[in-house]
Motif scaffolding. Structure first.
Motif, PDB file in Angstrom:
ATOM      1  N   VAL A  14       1.034  -1.123  -0.139  1.00 24.59           N
ATOM      2  CA  VAL A  14      -0.137  -0.038  -0.059  1.00 24.59           C
ATOM      3  C   VAL A  14       0.783   1.241  -0.150  1.00 24.59           C
ATOM      4  O   VAL A  14       1.297   1.516   1.010  1.00 24.59           O
ATOM      5  CB  VAL A  14      -0.833   0.151   1.164  1.00 24.59           C
ATOM      6  N   VAL A  31       1.924   4.850   0.407  1.00 29.07           N
ATOM      7  CA  VAL A  31       1.321   5.980   1.157  1.00 29.07           C
ATOM      8  C   VAL A  31       2.265   7.150   0.961  1.00 29.07           C
ATOM      9  O   VAL A  31       3.386   6.994   1.695  1.00 29.07           O
ATOM     10  CB  VAL A  31       1.102   5.663   2.667  1.00 29.07           C
ATOM     11  N   ALA A  46      -6.467   5.866   3.984  1.00 31.34           N
ATOM     12  CA  ALA A  46      -5.428   5.172   4.115  1.00 31.34           C
ATOM     13  C   ALA A  46      -5.578   4.048   5.072  1.00 31.34           C
ATOM     14  O   ALA A  46      -5.495   2.791   4.808  1.00 31.34           O
ATOM     15  CB  ALA A  46      -4.096   5.768   4.077  1.00 31.34           C
ATOM     16  N   THR A 103      -8.307   1.652   4.100  1.00 27.38           N
ATOM     17  CA  THR A 103      -7.816   0.569   3.390  1.00 27.38           C
ATOM     18  C   THR A 103      -7.191  -0.429   3.951  1.00 27.38           C
ATOM     19  O   THR A 103      -7.438  -1.844   3.715  1.00 27.38           O
ATOM     20  CB  THR A 103      -7.108   1.221   2.026  1.00 27.38           C
ATOM     21  N   ILE A 104      -6.060  -0.051   4.677  1.00 30.42           N
ATOM     22  CA  ILE A 104      -5.390  -1.209   5.424  1.00 30.42           C
ATOM     23  C   ILE A 104      -6.177  -1.958   6.512  1.00 30.42           C
ATOM     24  O   ILE A 104      -5.986  -3.129   6.526  1.00 30.42           O
ATOM     25  CB  ILE A 104      -4.360  -0.456   6.342  1.00 30.42           C
ATOM     26  N   VAL A 144       3.349  -1.169   4.103  1.00 30.24           N
ATOM     27  CA  VAL A 144       3.194   0.263   3.744  1.00 30.24           C
ATOM     28  C   VAL A 144       4.614   0.869   3.218  1.00 30.24           C
ATOM     29  O   VAL A 144       5.484   0.608   3.693  1.00 30.24           O
ATOM     30  CB  VAL A 144       2.828   1.390   4.698  1.00 30.24           C
ATOM     31  N   HIS A 161      -4.248   1.015  -3.923  1.00 30.36           N
ATOM     32  CA  HIS A 161      -4.078   2.220  -3.627  1.00 30.36           C
ATOM     33  C   HIS A 161      -4.731   2.456  -2.166  1.00 30.36           C
ATOM     34  O   HIS A 161      -5.653   2.074  -1.870  1.00 30.36           O
ATOM     35  CB  HIS A 161      -5.007   3.127  -4.775  1.00 30.36           C
ATOM     36  N   ALA A 162      -4.252   3.641  -1.893  1.00 30.47           N
ATOM     37  CA  ALA A 162      -4.575   3.966  -0.029  1.00 30.47           C
ATOM     38  C   ALA A 162      -5.571   4.723  -0.155  1.00 30.47           C
ATOM     39  O   ALA A 162      -5.845   5.381   0.945  1.00 30.47           O
ATOM     40  CB  ALA A 162      -3.084   4.391   0.374  1.00 30.47           C
ATOM     41  N   ASP A 163      -6.104   5.280  -1.236  1.00 26.95           N
ATOM     42  CA  ASP A 163      -7.272   6.215  -1.398  1.00 26.95           C
ATOM     43  C   ASP A 163      -8.816   5.637  -1.792  1.00 26.95           C
ATOM     44  O   ASP A 163      -9.397   6.512  -2.213  1.00 26.95           O
ATOM     45  CB  ASP A 163      -6.912   7.424  -2.244  1.00 26.95           C
TER      46      ASP A 163
END
Length: 230
Positions: A34, A36, A63, A66-67, A77, A124-126
């Motif tokens: 991921v 970031v 973020a 998502t995690i 990350v 993607h983190a978003d």
């Protein structure tokens, strides 16, 4: 879900649509990268809608959600920032420090660190609503999830020994179909494209911010999604 049958190397890339796509039995742990970036530098395209504090807060919330949507997987990350490393370790996930540069160079460096013997995903983190990540990570084969415009690549799941050169940026989805498709043919594996109404929504623009799925009090998107296998 809908899917086209597997297309093996040497066969045409078209086939009739069928109703199901196979998932792995049980839970198979995936190494998930991921990327970031520093929160204070994130979401600059939303500057007309949110001030710096708002953009930083939005980037952190997206973020973190998502995690947290992937508790059974090994999340790494990918970052070049001390504050992001501290934040990630506070969430109990691994950190893959990279030397900086573009998203493509960061992902390439992280993939090299992990090697090619495991299933690896880049997420993607978003993502506005990452709640279906677990179901997509269970699919067999290599998987691509494009953004809702069919331009970007929100998720890429790679089988062992399939390591295409990342092509994030404009028209990344088309580039990844070509590159991962070539890797799939080389290794005799499958490429699946998942068109997903929630995982396809990443928050980059004012239009994304106004989408109903971003507001948890609004009507959720239809959960149906289409899978096409190459």
């Amino acid at each position: 879900m809908t899917t086209t049958p597997t297309v093996k190397p040497g066969q045409p890339w078209t086939a009739p649509v069928v109703a199901t796509a196979p998932s792995l039995p049980g839970v198979t742990t995936v190494d998930v990268l991921v990327p970031v970036r520093a929160f204070q530098a994130a979401k600059q395209r939303l500057a007309e809608r949110l001030d710096g504090v708002g953009r930083s807060r939005l980037a952190e919330v997206l973020a973190r959600r998502t995690i947290e949507a992937m508790p059974v997987h090994r999340v790494h990350v990918v970052c070049e920032d001390d504050d992001i490393e501290t934040w990630a370790r506070g969430l109990g996930v691994d950190v893959c420090r990279v030397s900086g540069g573009s998203l493509n160079s960061a992902v390439s460096e992280a993939l090299l660190t992990l090697g090619d013997v495991a299933r690896v995903a880049i997420v993607h983190a978003d993502l506005a609503d990452p709640s279906d990540l677990a179901s997509v990570l269970k699919l067999t084969g290599n998987v691509l999830v494009p953004d809702r415009h069919g331009d970007g690549t929100n998720l890429m799941l790679l089988e062992p020994h399939c390591r295409p050169l990342p092509a994030y940026g404009r028209n990344s989805f088309a580039a990844h179909v070509d590159r991962l498709g070539a890797e799939a043919r080389r290794t005799g594996t499958v490429l699946r494209v998942v068109h997903h109404p929630r995982l396809g929504l990443d928050v980059d623009t004012g239009g994304d911010l106004d989408h109903p799925v971003v507001d948890r009090k609004s009507t959720r998107l239809n959960s149906s999604h289409q899978i096409i296998s190459y």
